[in-house]
Enzyme design. Structure first.
Site, short mmCIF file in Angstrom:
data_model
loop_
_atom_site.label_atom_id
_atom_site.label_comp_id
_atom_site.label_asym_id
_atom_site.label_seq_id
_atom_site.Cartn_x
_atom_site.Cartn_y
_atom_site.Cartn_z
N HIS A 33 -2.26 -14.43 2.99
CA HIS A 33 -2.95 -14.03 4.23
C HIS A 33 -3.69 -15.23 4.83
O HIS A 33 -3.57 -15.51 6.03
CB HIS A 33 -3.98 -12.93 3.94
CG HIS A 33 -3.41 -11.57 3.72
ND1 HIS A 33 -2.48 -11.00 4.56
CD2 HIS A 33 -3.66 -10.65 2.75
CE1 HIS A 33 -2.18 -9.79 4.13
NE2 HIS A 33 -2.87 -9.55 3.03
N HIS A 41 -1.62 -13.07 -3.19
CA HIS A 41 -1.56 -12.14 -2.05
C HIS A 41 -2.58 -12.55 -0.98
O HIS A 41 -2.24 -12.68 0.20
CB HIS A 41 -1.84 -10.73 -2.56
CG HIS A 41 -1.92 -9.68 -1.49
ND1 HIS A 41 -0.98 -8.68 -1.36
CD2 HIS A 41 -2.84 -9.45 -0.49
CE1 HIS A 41 -1.30 -7.89 -0.34
NE2 HIS A 41 -2.43 -8.35 0.20
N GLU A 42 -3.82 -12.76 -1.41
CA GLU A 42 -4.86 -13.13 -0.46
C GLU A 42 -4.66 -14.54 0.09
O GLU A 42 -4.95 -14.82 1.25
CB GLU A 42 -6.24 -12.99 -1.11
CG GLU A 42 -6.56 -11.60 -1.67
CD GLU A 42 -6.42 -10.50 -0.64
OE1 GLU A 42 -6.45 -10.80 0.57
OE2 GLU A 42 -6.28 -9.34 -1.04
#
Length: 266
Positions: free
Chosen positions: A62, A58-59
């Site tokens: 980003h 997820h990170e």
């Protein structure tokens, strides 16, 4: 290309992340084969490790999107290595979400990578950076639920089915919560570039408390009930029933000893 400005070492996958992936693989095998005497322990380790992997991805999503959008400082911060220890707020991004899974089985969104937004031009790029994280949870949910909606469960042990169902629930809740247009969450980050400067300035002080507000609201029984009704409906559309997620959560929380109603493999 933008990636040319990052060193190879900045993009090398961290041994920490590879270790977490290894734990996921080994405990997934133990859950599948029934190798562990206590199946709940294997399910706990498998789901926790897989959940941390999804948080790292997820990170990473980003960070990678920000890199290609113009923030060339991302590489030096270590975000491209998938090492959770490099996150700005490891407590919010890893520890707190895992604690909430252990407490109640909810995929809590976190906040970790520090992006230098002034380096990025274009509102669509800013929105895409924010959307990249929860879209990763959506993709993870698709993978977890694929055996269910493809009717490919023949030969899959019950314990492993239950573990996948619970992991899918975590991914769906994380995606749904992240898409909420609440300051501090990715959903707000998606619409923020399109708001007026005056509105953004007024809302900015609320960002550190957005996640806390969501947690507090979810403690309200009526809101919690509606939220999980939506989650159950989404999972049913993917051919996962409430019994499977119930048994997966109970196996995961093996210390509660509430698995007598689930038909699990030996």
């Amino acid at each position: 290309m933008t990636t040319a400005t990052t060193r190879h070492s900045d993009r090398r996958i961290s041994p920490v992340f590879l270790g977490i992936v290894a734990v996921t693989a080994v405990t997934g095998w133990a859950t599948w084969t029934g190798f562990a005497e206590q199946p709940g322990v294997a399910v706990f380790l498998f789901v926790t490790a897989a959940w941390i992997v999804s948080l790292c991805l997820h990170e990473y999503a980003h960070a990678r999107t920000a890199l290609h959008s113009g923030d060339i400082s991302i590489g030096a911060k270590g975000y491209l290595t998938l090492n959770p220890l490099k996150y700005t707020h490891a407590l919010l991004s890893i520890v707190l979400p895992v604690i909430f899974v252990m407490m109640g089985g909810i995929g809590l969104p976190g906040g970790a990578v520090w992006i230098e937004r002034n380096r990025i031009q274009g509102r669509w790029k800013h929105s895409l950076i924010s959307a990249a994280g929860p879209l990763t949870n959506v993709l993870f949910a698709v993978v977890c639920t694929a055996p269910f909606w493809l009717d490919a469960l023949d030969g899959v042990p019950a314990d492993f089915q239950f573990a996948l169902a619970f992991l899918a629930l975590l991914q769906v809740t994380a995606a749904l919560l992240n898409f909420l247009p609440v300051p501090g969450l990715d959903g707000y980050g998606m619409i923020e570039p399109w708001l007026s400067h005056n509105i953004r300035r007024q809302v900015e002080p609320l960002a550190p408390f957005g996640l806390l507000l969501v947690i507090a609201i979810l403690w309200i029984p009526a809101v919690n009930g509606v939220f999980f009704d939506v989650i159950d409906a989404l999972l049913r559309s993917l051919n996962i029933d409430e019994f499977q997620t119930y048994c997966g959560q109970n196996l995961y929380r093996f210390w509660t000893d509430t698995n007598q109603y689930c038909s699990v493999s030996p």
